[in-house]
Design a protein around this motif. Sequence first.
Motif, short mmCIF file in Angstrom:
data_model
loop_
_atom_site.label_atom_id
_atom_site.label_comp_id
_atom_site.label_asym_id
_atom_site.label_seq_id
_atom_site.Cartn_x
_atom_site.Cartn_y
_atom_site.Cartn_z
N GLY A 17 2.08 0.37 3.16
CA GLY A 17 0.84 1.09 3.46
C GLY A 17 1.04 2.55 3.14
N SER A 18 0.42 3.45 3.92
CA SER A 18 0.49 4.89 3.62
C SER A 18 1.94 5.37 3.60
N MET A 19 2.69 5.06 4.65
CA MET A 19 4.05 5.62 4.74
C MET A 19 5.00 4.87 3.82
N GLY A 20 4.89 3.54 3.78
CA GLY A 20 5.76 2.76 2.90
C GLY A 20 5.63 3.21 1.45
N THR A 41 6.41 -5.58 0.47
CA THR A 41 5.53 -6.64 0.97
C THR A 41 4.33 -6.03 1.70
N ASN A 42 3.26 -6.78 1.65
CA ASN A 42 2.05 -6.48 2.42
C ASN A 42 1.49 -7.80 2.90
N ARG A 43 0.40 -7.73 3.66
CA ARG A 43 -0.27 -8.99 3.97
C ARG A 43 -1.06 -9.47 2.75
N SER A 44 -1.85 -8.57 2.19
CA SER A 44 -2.68 -8.99 1.06
C SER A 44 -2.08 -8.47 -0.25
N ALA A 45 -2.19 -9.31 -1.31
CA ALA A 45 -1.64 -8.92 -2.62
C ALA A 45 -2.38 -7.70 -3.15
N ARG A 46 -3.67 -7.57 -2.80
CA ARG A 46 -4.50 -6.47 -3.30
C ARG A 46 -3.89 -5.12 -2.92
N SER A 47 -3.27 -5.04 -1.73
CA SER A 47 -2.72 -3.76 -1.26
C SER A 47 -1.70 -3.19 -2.23
N ALA A 48 -1.04 -4.06 -3.00
CA ALA A 48 0.08 -3.57 -3.82
C ALA A 48 -0.08 -3.88 -5.30
N ALA A 67 7.20 -14.34 2.35
CA ALA A 67 7.32 -13.14 1.51
C ALA A 67 8.36 -12.16 2.08
N ASN A 68 8.31 -11.90 3.38
CA ASN A 68 9.26 -10.92 3.95
C ASN A 68 10.69 -11.44 3.89
N ARG A 69 10.86 -12.73 4.12
CA ARG A 69 12.21 -13.31 4.06
C ARG A 69 12.76 -13.23 2.64
N VAL A 80 11.38 -0.85 7.51
CA VAL A 80 10.30 -1.49 8.28
C VAL A 80 9.18 -0.47 8.46
N ALA A 81 8.06 -0.72 7.76
CA ALA A 81 6.96 0.27 7.75
C ALA A 81 5.63 -0.40 8.08
N VAL A 82 5.69 -1.43 8.95
CA VAL A 82 4.44 -2.01 9.46
C VAL A 82 4.08 -1.23 10.74
N LYS A 83 2.88 -1.49 11.27
CA LYS A 83 2.46 -0.82 12.50
C LYS A 83 3.42 -1.22 13.64
N ALA A 108 8.74 3.02 12.32
CA ALA A 108 7.71 2.70 13.32
C ALA A 108 7.79 3.64 14.52
N ALA A 109 6.70 4.35 14.77
CA ALA A 109 6.69 5.32 15.86
C ALA A 109 6.87 4.62 17.20
N GLY A 110 7.76 5.17 18.01
CA GLY A 110 7.86 4.74 19.41
C GLY A 110 8.64 3.46 19.66
N1 LIG Z 1 1.17 7.46 8.43
C1 LIG Z 1 1.99 8.35 9.03
O1 LIG Z 1 1.76 9.56 9.05
C2 LIG Z 1 3.26 7.88 9.67
C3 LIG Z 1 4.23 8.84 10.01
C4 LIG Z 1 5.43 8.39 10.56
C5 LIG Z 1 5.62 7.06 10.82
N2 LIG Z 1 4.62 6.16 10.51
C6 LIG Z 1 4.85 4.75 10.82
O2 LIG Z 1 4.72 4.00 9.62
C7 LIG Z 1 4.29 2.68 9.95
C8 LIG Z 1 3.17 2.32 9.02
O3 LIG Z 1 2.10 3.23 9.22
P1 LIG Z 1 1.03 3.46 8.06
O4 LIG Z 1 0.21 4.62 8.47
O5 LIG Z 1 1.70 3.43 6.76
O6 LIG Z 1 0.16 2.11 8.26
P2 LIG Z 1 -0.68 1.30 7.17
O7 LIG Z 1 -1.17 2.19 6.09
O8 LIG Z 1 -1.67 0.46 7.94
O9 LIG Z 1 0.41 0.32 6.52
C9 LIG Z 1 0.89 -0.82 7.14
C10 LIG Z 1 1.17 -1.83 6.04
O10 LIG Z 1 1.82 -2.94 6.61
C11 LIG Z 1 1.36 -4.11 5.94
N3 LIG Z 1 1.62 -5.26 6.79
C12 LIG Z 1 1.00 -5.62 7.94
N4 LIG Z 1 1.57 -6.73 8.44
C13 LIG Z 1 2.57 -7.08 7.59
C14 LIG Z 1 3.52 -8.14 7.56
N5 LIG Z 1 3.57 -9.06 8.52
N6 LIG Z 1 4.40 -8.17 6.54
C15 LIG Z 1 4.38 -7.24 5.56
N7 LIG Z 1 3.49 -6.22 5.53
C16 LIG Z 1 2.60 -6.15 6.53
C17 LIG Z 1 -0.10 -3.84 5.69
O11 LIG Z 1 -0.56 -4.67 4.64
P3 LIG Z 1 -2.16 -5.01 4.47
O12 LIG Z 1 -2.79 -3.71 4.08
O13 LIG Z 1 -2.20 -6.02 3.36
O14 LIG Z 1 -2.61 -5.52 5.81
C18 LIG Z 1 -0.08 -2.35 5.32
O15 LIG Z 1 0.08 -2.16 3.92
C19 LIG Z 1 3.89 2.68 11.41
O16 LIG Z 1 4.88 2.01 12.17
C20 LIG Z 1 3.84 4.15 11.78
O17 LIG Z 1 4.24 4.37 13.13
C21 LIG Z 1 3.46 6.53 9.92
#
Ligand SMILES: NC(=O)c1ccc[n+]([C@@H]2O[C@H](COP(=O)([O-])OP(=O)(O)OC[C@H]3O[C@@H](n4cnc5c(N)ncnc54)[C@H](OP(=O)(O)O)[C@@H]3O)[C@@H](O)[C@H]2O)c1
Length: 280
Positions: A17-20, A41-48, A67-69, A80-83, A108-110
């Motif tokens: 996602g944004s951070m990954g 990896t993402n959930r949806s292929a469209r994301s990547a 996919a993750n395995r 690890v950059a999921v929520k 992952a925050a926290g």
């Molecule tokens: N953004 C920031 O400023 C920031 C700063 C520091 C830390 N972080 C940390 O970074 C992490 C991600 O934040 P983000 O803002 O990047 O969130 P985000 O944009 O929502 O990205 C999360 C990604 O995880 C994917 N995902 C969800 N479930 C999954 C699974 N089971 N297997 C593989 N991929 C999966 C999502 O794919 P889909 O889109 O296909 O659902 C999405 O691309 C969080 O833990 C956050 O605490 C973020």
Amino acid sequence: MSESVVELPKIAILGAGSMGRAILSGLLKPGVHVDGGIVVTNRSARSAESLTEQGVTSLATDDDPDANRKAVAGAGIVLVAVKPAMVPDLLAGISDALDPNAIVVSVAAGVPVTRFEELLPASVAVVRSMPNTPAIVGKAVTGVSAGGRSTPEQIALVRELFETVGTVVEVPESQLDALSTISGSGPAYVYFFIEQLTATAVSKGFSPEQAAELVNGTFIGAAALLDASDATPEQLRIQVTSPKGTTERAVAVLQDADLKSVFDRATDAALVRARELAAG
Ligand SMILES: NC(=O)c1ccc[n+]([C@@H]2O[C@H](COP(=O)([O-])OP(=O)(O)OC[C@H]3O[C@@H](n4cnc5c(N)ncnc54)[C@H](OP(=O)(O)O)[C@@H]3O)[C@@H](O)[C@H]2O)c1
């Protein structure tokens, strides 16, 4: 061909996602060589979709529940950059597919290192990190904290990973939430300042476009000057502040507002929230 300056083992980014993606952009820079390649990896292929053009293997859990395995198989670093709420399920799913010598790096925050360590095999090291959004333009400040099982060599490797998108500050995990209230949330404080000064410029009669040009340009210019100069922010402020001049009057008003105590309260509030989130 330029010589590789950073050598990293195969990397899996779980959650592009944004951070990954921001961190991925550092790995795709010239001079960074990821031996064994990058899988995201993402959930949806469209994301990547767009990532595959850059030589990155992209897998989606919607298309392939494994996919993750598959992504972590043979990976030396697993980011690890999921929520944060999704972390336990994700770890349960990959735990027995990880390379025994893998380093799992959390953004992952926290989520405490201990939570990762209890869900992963004992041979797997965990490092916790807190990057910030300027990673997108290679100007992140990332806090990195060792886990109970990570070695100094593994921390050094994680430092190299995050240095591809900016600078790195190593702190004990007990300080990582505090670091997050400064540099993690910090970009939002800067943008808020910009918004407020822009509103002031508009109330002084400038159009919104002019106000944005004046204020955005001033922040960008002042930050670039700080970056280019050996002077401290205080020295640079004093250079702008002629004795008995106009800036001196303005700064006196700002000093009266006691911004330090405002920042103390703002960052304390962020810290309380980090603890609430960690408690679930
Ligand atoms: N953004 C920031 O400023 C920031 C700063 C520091 C830390 N972080 C940390 O970074 C992490 C991600 O934040 P983000 O803002 O990047 O969130 P985000 O944009 O929502 O990205 C999360 C990604 O995880 C994917 N995902 C969800 N479930 C999954 C699974 N089971 N297997 C593989 N991929 C999966 C999502 O794919 P889909 O889109 O296909 O659902 C999405 O691309 C969080 O833990 C956050 O605490 C973020």
